[in-house]
Design a protein around this motif. Structure first.
Motif, mmCIF file in Angstrom:
data_model
loop_
_atom_site.group_PDB
_atom_site.id
_atom_site.type_symbol
_atom_site.label_atom_id
_atom_site.label_comp_id
_atom_site.label_asym_id
_atom_site.label_seq_id
_atom_site.Cartn_x
_atom_site.Cartn_y
_atom_site.Cartn_z
ATOM 1 N N UNK B 155 4.205 -20.028 16.856
ATOM 2 C CA UNK B 155 3.449 -19.240 15.875
ATOM 3 C C UNK B 155 4.044 -19.309 14.475
ATOM 4 N N UNK B 156 5.371 -19.533 14.368
ATOM 5 C CA UNK B 156 6.012 -19.398 13.048
ATOM 6 C C UNK B 156 6.961 -20.542 12.694
ATOM 7 N N UNK B 157 7.280 -21.408 13.662
ATOM 8 C CA UNK B 157 8.292 -22.475 13.523
ATOM 9 C C UNK B 157 9.683 -21.886 13.242
ATOM 10 N N UNK B 158 9.864 -20.621 13.588
ATOM 11 C CA UNK B 158 11.148 -19.952 13.344
ATOM 12 C C UNK B 158 11.580 -19.162 14.575
ATOM 13 N N UNK B 159 12.858 -18.832 14.588
ATOM 14 C CA UNK B 159 13.413 -17.939 15.595
ATOM 15 C C UNK B 159 14.288 -16.908 14.901
ATOM 16 N N UNK B 160 14.407 -15.766 15.536
ATOM 17 C CA UNK B 160 15.356 -14.757 15.082
ATOM 18 C C UNK B 160 16.639 -14.959 15.890
ATOM 19 N N UNK B 161 17.724 -15.298 15.192
ATOM 20 C CA UNK B 161 18.938 -15.737 15.896
ATOM 21 C C UNK B 161 20.185 -15.056 15.348
ATOM 22 N N UNK B 162 21.215 -14.965 16.201
ATOM 23 C CA UNK B 162 22.554 -14.595 15.756
ATOM 24 C C UNK B 162 23.377 -15.873 15.614
ATOM 25 N N UNK B 163 24.286 -15.882 14.625
ATOM 26 C CA UNK B 163 25.164 -17.047 14.455
ATOM 27 C C UNK B 163 26.210 -17.068 15.564
ATOM 28 N N UNK B 164 26.638 -18.256 15.923
ATOM 29 C CA UNK B 164 27.682 -18.427 16.932
ATOM 30 C C UNK B 164 29.015 -18.722 16.256
ATOM 31 N N UNK B 200 29.973 -19.108 21.658
ATOM 32 C CA UNK B 200 30.440 -20.277 20.902
ATOM 33 C C UNK B 200 29.433 -21.417 20.891
ATOM 34 N N UNK B 201 29.510 -22.207 19.811
ATOM 35 C CA UNK B 201 28.985 -23.571 19.829
ATOM 36 C C UNK B 201 30.200 -24.460 20.031
ATOM 37 N N UNK B 202 30.080 -25.492 20.834
ATOM 38 C CA UNK B 202 31.188 -26.421 21.063
ATOM 39 C C UNK B 202 31.013 -27.657 20.168
ATOM 40 N N UNK B 203 32.044 -27.942 19.363
ATOM 41 C CA UNK B 203 32.062 -29.216 18.638
ATOM 42 C C UNK B 203 33.024 -30.142 19.365
ATOM 43 N N UNK B 204 32.497 -31.228 19.920
ATOM 44 C CA UNK B 204 33.324 -32.188 20.657
ATOM 45 C C UNK B 204 33.796 -33.285 19.706
ATOM 46 N N UNK B 205 35.097 -33.595 19.759
ATOM 47 C CA UNK B 205 35.607 -34.655 18.901
ATOM 48 C C UNK B 205 36.889 -35.258 19.451
ATOM 49 N N UNK B 206 37.461 -36.166 18.690
ATOM 50 C CA UNK B 206 38.676 -36.854 19.140
ATOM 51 C C UNK B 206 38.351 -38.267 19.591
ATOM 52 N N UNK B 207 39.401 -39.040 19.859
ATOM 53 C CA UNK B 207 39.234 -40.482 20.141
ATOM 54 C C UNK B 207 38.267 -40.767 21.288
ATOM 55 N N UNK B 208 38.305 -39.933 22.313
ATOM 56 C CA UNK B 208 37.439 -40.194 23.465
ATOM 57 C C UNK B 208 35.970 -40.095 23.061
ATOM 58 N N UNK B 209 35.648 -39.108 22.225
ATOM 59 C CA UNK B 209 34.254 -38.975 21.779
ATOM 60 C C UNK B 209 33.887 -40.044 20.755
ATOM 61 N N UNK B 220 27.703 -35.327 27.872
ATOM 62 C CA UNK B 220 28.664 -34.239 27.641
ATOM 63 C C UNK B 220 27.956 -33.017 27.055
ATOM 64 N N UNK B 221 27.165 -33.237 26.000
ATOM 65 C CA UNK B 221 26.493 -32.104 25.335
ATOM 66 C C UNK B 221 25.505 -31.414 26.280
ATOM 67 N N UNK B 222 24.877 -32.206 27.138
ATOM 68 C CA UNK B 222 23.935 -31.671 28.114
ATOM 69 C C UNK B 222 24.534 -30.510 28.894
ATOM 70 N N UNK B 223 25.804 -30.645 29.249
ATOM 71 C CA UNK B 223 26.441 -29.639 30.109
ATOM 72 C C UNK B 223 27.255 -28.606 29.331
ATOM 73 N N UNK B 224 27.137 -28.582 27.998
ATOM 74 C CA UNK B 224 27.794 -27.513 27.220
ATOM 75 C C UNK B 224 27.364 -26.155 27.761
ATOM 76 N N UNK B 225 26.072 -26.053 28.066
ATOM 77 C CA UNK B 225 25.526 -24.778 28.544
ATOM 78 C C UNK B 225 26.147 -24.379 29.886
ATOM 79 N N UNK B 226 26.565 -25.345 30.677
ATOM 80 C CA UNK B 226 27.204 -25.006 31.970
ATOM 81 C C UNK B 226 28.581 -24.384 31.749
ATOM 82 N N UNK B 227 29.123 -24.599 30.551
ATOM 83 C CA UNK B 227 30.373 -23.932 30.196
ATOM 84 C C UNK B 227 30.117 -22.653 29.401
ATOM 85 N N UNK B 228 28.858 -22.223 29.347
ATOM 86 C CA UNK B 228 28.507 -20.985 28.665
ATOM 87 C C UNK B 228 28.166 -21.158 27.195
ATOM 88 N N UNK B 229 28.372 -22.376 26.646
ATOM 89 C CA UNK B 229 28.084 -22.616 25.229
ATOM 90 C C UNK B 229 26.630 -23.051 25.083
#
Lengths: 200, 468
Positions: B155-164, B200-209, B220-229
């Motif tokens: 209806x609005x292309x928007x959401x009411x959200x809290x920042x993480x 939290x939002x998870x930012x993945x980084x480092x040589x492996x990524x 990896x990002x697919x399963x962020x939610x399985x860790x609660x993020x």
């Protein structure tokens, strides 16, 4: 839209951490294209055996019938984003959920339906679940204005709730479509500035 | 509070207004819908007399309920057919693009978005599906929502959200042979827990990524939610740009350089401030198998199952329930656990690279007689590509069934289900009780190559030994 300041009633305890939304509502019920029947299904596979006979889940015990508060533990509602989960609880009779912690998407869905998700410490939840089990007739009042939970009219303990969620409930602004639509012109301005919208 | 991260920059660019509640009105750049969580939302906007505000920013496909043996209509399951008819009616009435069977682009919503170039760095992306976090692989803020929120986006292309808050997760060094992106994501969840990412939002980084392909980052990002993020993301880099170049909805050639410049600008600054930082070593990660009923109940394939006493007091109940449900015992090896079903597919591991890895294991080997094994490509395009490469033949000659695109046995809203207390080796994302369609059914999550190895051996096996 209604303001939600206080929610009263008996409480039903459902114990255990990490109760996911597949357990709250098995996926086969998501094939219905309306939420109308969802009140029949909460915790279905935990409540009924293969013949459909109740297994003694709190949702089927006589002392908890008519409860409006639900007492849970950690990470309640984790997993799938299916709104069918809070819809099924709401349509069964749940008006507020108090827990140690909630999964993010589930808590957001609850707010959208006007269901507060209040949090208390582990020690307090153990006491609350014990009280609900031992004295199921206890009449609880979740007071969102004062952030206190009353038991039989007396202040029992303080709870936490995300402030923006609390504001939305007590001010009656939890049904957000109208609020978001009111900013349609500003939305269009923000969109126009985004490179992927304007075509880079 | 975080500062200078991709999360902060993309969030700020999309805030329309701070609402009186303290939440923020956030513009949603890409809205993906599927048949299960959208019909009620369309009914709600119809009841309110509203239209879809930005129909060209919403894309639909069908994945959850579609049968994978045949996509022929009408479906045998009446409810599934009705659901299909509802989305067909809704996309037509509201003018939404629809990747249906005829389009050649149908598939799991989180595979379809990226492979068509719809998912682009710097976007906010919402979908009525928790695994929307997948799209974070491109440097987006992508998250799952419920149906009433789908209504708001329509209806609005928007959401009411809290920042993480933002947690940086570094994985340094290199992965050992046989260790995949799936093992990395399962390892992170094992270490931080299924509740660790709440808020939290998870930012993945480092040589492996840095070294990962886009498809690996998506796993990896697919399963962020399985860790609660709710959100997991990787900063966009040359790997991201190379993946996007030339896809149907990617920026055209004459806009490409400007797009890339923009994408580079939204990556986290070198001096970005995070709410939390954790670091793991790539070398410590083994091929991982889940043994319980939450995705953090997992061990390395050569480890013994943990003692109940090794868990904190408040975890004991869940652990005891897990052992009871899984019919497993503390102290036993996960390796050698017999399986009945092997499932390769899902939004976690149903992409072409996943099928290639599994096919390497299947090639010239035979699925154990005691195992029902099947491979479900994540989209029609993945299926077509796999068939071009002859992967379908490798699988069928080895005794795997080769299916049509869909969610299949990840969540069993379609005919693909476990029966009774069958135990599966599954490349999907959730080992919850009842998840795969039988309330006594049991799920062990692992990488697609490990699923293929388990199918061949008839039991959980170490991919490195099977391939040696």
């Amino acid at each position: 839209m209604s303001k939600i300041n206080q929610i009263e009633g008996k409480a039903v305890p459902v114990e255990g951490n990490d109760i996911d939304t597949d357990r709250i509502i098995p996926a086969r019920y998501l094939k219905e294209i309306t939420f109308t029947n969802m009140g029949q299904y909460p915790f279905y596979d935990e409540r009924f055996d293969a013949e459909g006979k109740p297994k003694g889940h709190p949702f089927d015990l006589p002392q908890f019938q008519g409860s409006h508060l639900l007492f849970v533990n950690q990470n309640f509602g984790c997993g799938s984003s299916r709104e069918h989960a809070p819809q099924s609880l709401m349509r069964w009779g749940v008006r507020a959920i108090i827990g140690e912690s909630f999964a993010e998407i589930f808590a957001g869905n609850c707010t959208m339906l006007g269901i507060p998700t209040a949090t208390v410490s582990q020690a307090d939840m153990q006491k609350l679940q014990a009280l609900a089990k031992e004295k199921p007739a206890t009449h609880f009042t979740l007071d969102l204005d004062k952030k206190v939970l009353l038991a039989d009219g007396k202040e029992h303990l303080k709870f936490d709730i995300h402030e923006s969620k609390r504001n939305a409930l007590v001010n009656g602004t939890w049904d957000t479509t109208g609020i978001l639509l009111a900013n349609a012109a500003k939305t269009a301005e923000v969109a126009k500035k985004l490179p992927y919208v304007s075509g880079y | 509070m975080s500062k200078g991260t991709l999360y902060d920059k993309v969030w700020a660019a999309h805030v329309v207004e701070k609402l009186p509640t303290g939440q923020y009105q956030l513009f949603i750049g890409l809205h993906l819908i599927h048949e299960v969580t959208s019909p009620q939302a369309f009914d709600m906007i119809t009841e309110k007399g509203l239209k879809v505000a930005y129909p060209n920013r919403t894309f639909a496909t069908v994945d959850h309920i579609v049968p994978t043996k045949s996509q022929a209509r009408p479906f045998q399951d009446n409810e599934a057919e009705q659901m299909m008819e509802a989305i067909e009616k809704n996309v037509k009435n509201f003018g939404v693009s629809f990747f249906d069977f005829k389009s050649g682009k149908q598939g799991i919503v989180h595979i379809v978005g990226p492979e068509n170039g719809l998912t682009q760095p710097g976007m906010t992306i919402a979908c009525g599906d928790s695994h929307t976090s997948t799209h974070g692989a491109f440097g987006t803020l992508a998250f799952g929502i419920g149906t009433t929120q789908v209504r708001d986006v329509l209806a609005t292309q928007c959401l009411s959200m809290d920042a993480l808050k933002v947690r940086r997760i570094n994985v340094t060094g290199k992965l050992k042979p046989g260790v995949t992106a799936k093992d990395v994501t399962l390892y992170i969840i094992q270490k931080l827990g299924v509740k660790g990412g709440i808020g939290y939002a998870y930012e993945y980084g480092g040589e492996v990524f840095d070294a990962m392909t886009m498809e690996e980052r998506m796993t990896v990002c697919n399963m962020a939610i399985e860790g609660g993020a709710r959100i997991g993301y990787v900063n966009p880099d040359q790997t991201t740009f190379d993946y996007l170049k030339g896809r149907p909805y990617s920026p055209a050639a004459d806009k490409w350089d400007k797009a890339v410049a923009h994408w580079k600008s939204i990556a986290s600054d070198k001096d970005a401030v995070y709410d939390d930082i954790v670091t793991f070593k790539g070398e410590d990660i083994e091929p991982i198998v889940t043994w319980g009923i939450t995705p953090d109940q997992s061990v390395g394939v050569n480890d013994k199952l943990p003692a109940v006493a090794s868990f904190s007091a408040d975890e004991v109940k869940t652990v005891e329930l897990a052992y009871k449900h899984m019919e497993l015992k503390p102290g036993q090896s996960i390796k050698g656990t017999p399986i009945n079903v092997a499932f390769i597919g899902s939004c976690t591991n149903g992409r072409i690279s996943d099928l290639r890895e599994a096919a390497k294991v299947a090639k010239g080997r035979q699925v154990s007689k005691s195992v029902r094994a099947f491979v479900v490509p994540g989209s029609q395009q993945v299926k077509l590509q796999a068939e071009k490469e002859g992967l379908d033949k490798i699988f069928t000659e080895a005794g795997f069934e080769w299916r049509e695109a869909g969610c299949s046995m990840c969540l069993a809203m379609n005919p693909d289900k476990l029966q009774g207390n069958e135990i599966s080796a599954s490349s999907s994302n959730r080992n919850f009780i009842g998840r795969q369609g039988s309330k006594t059914g049991r799920t062990m999550l692992m990488s697609p190559a490990m699923v293929a190895a388990a199918a061949i051996e008839g039991k959980v096996a170490d991919i490195r030994e099977v391939m040696a």
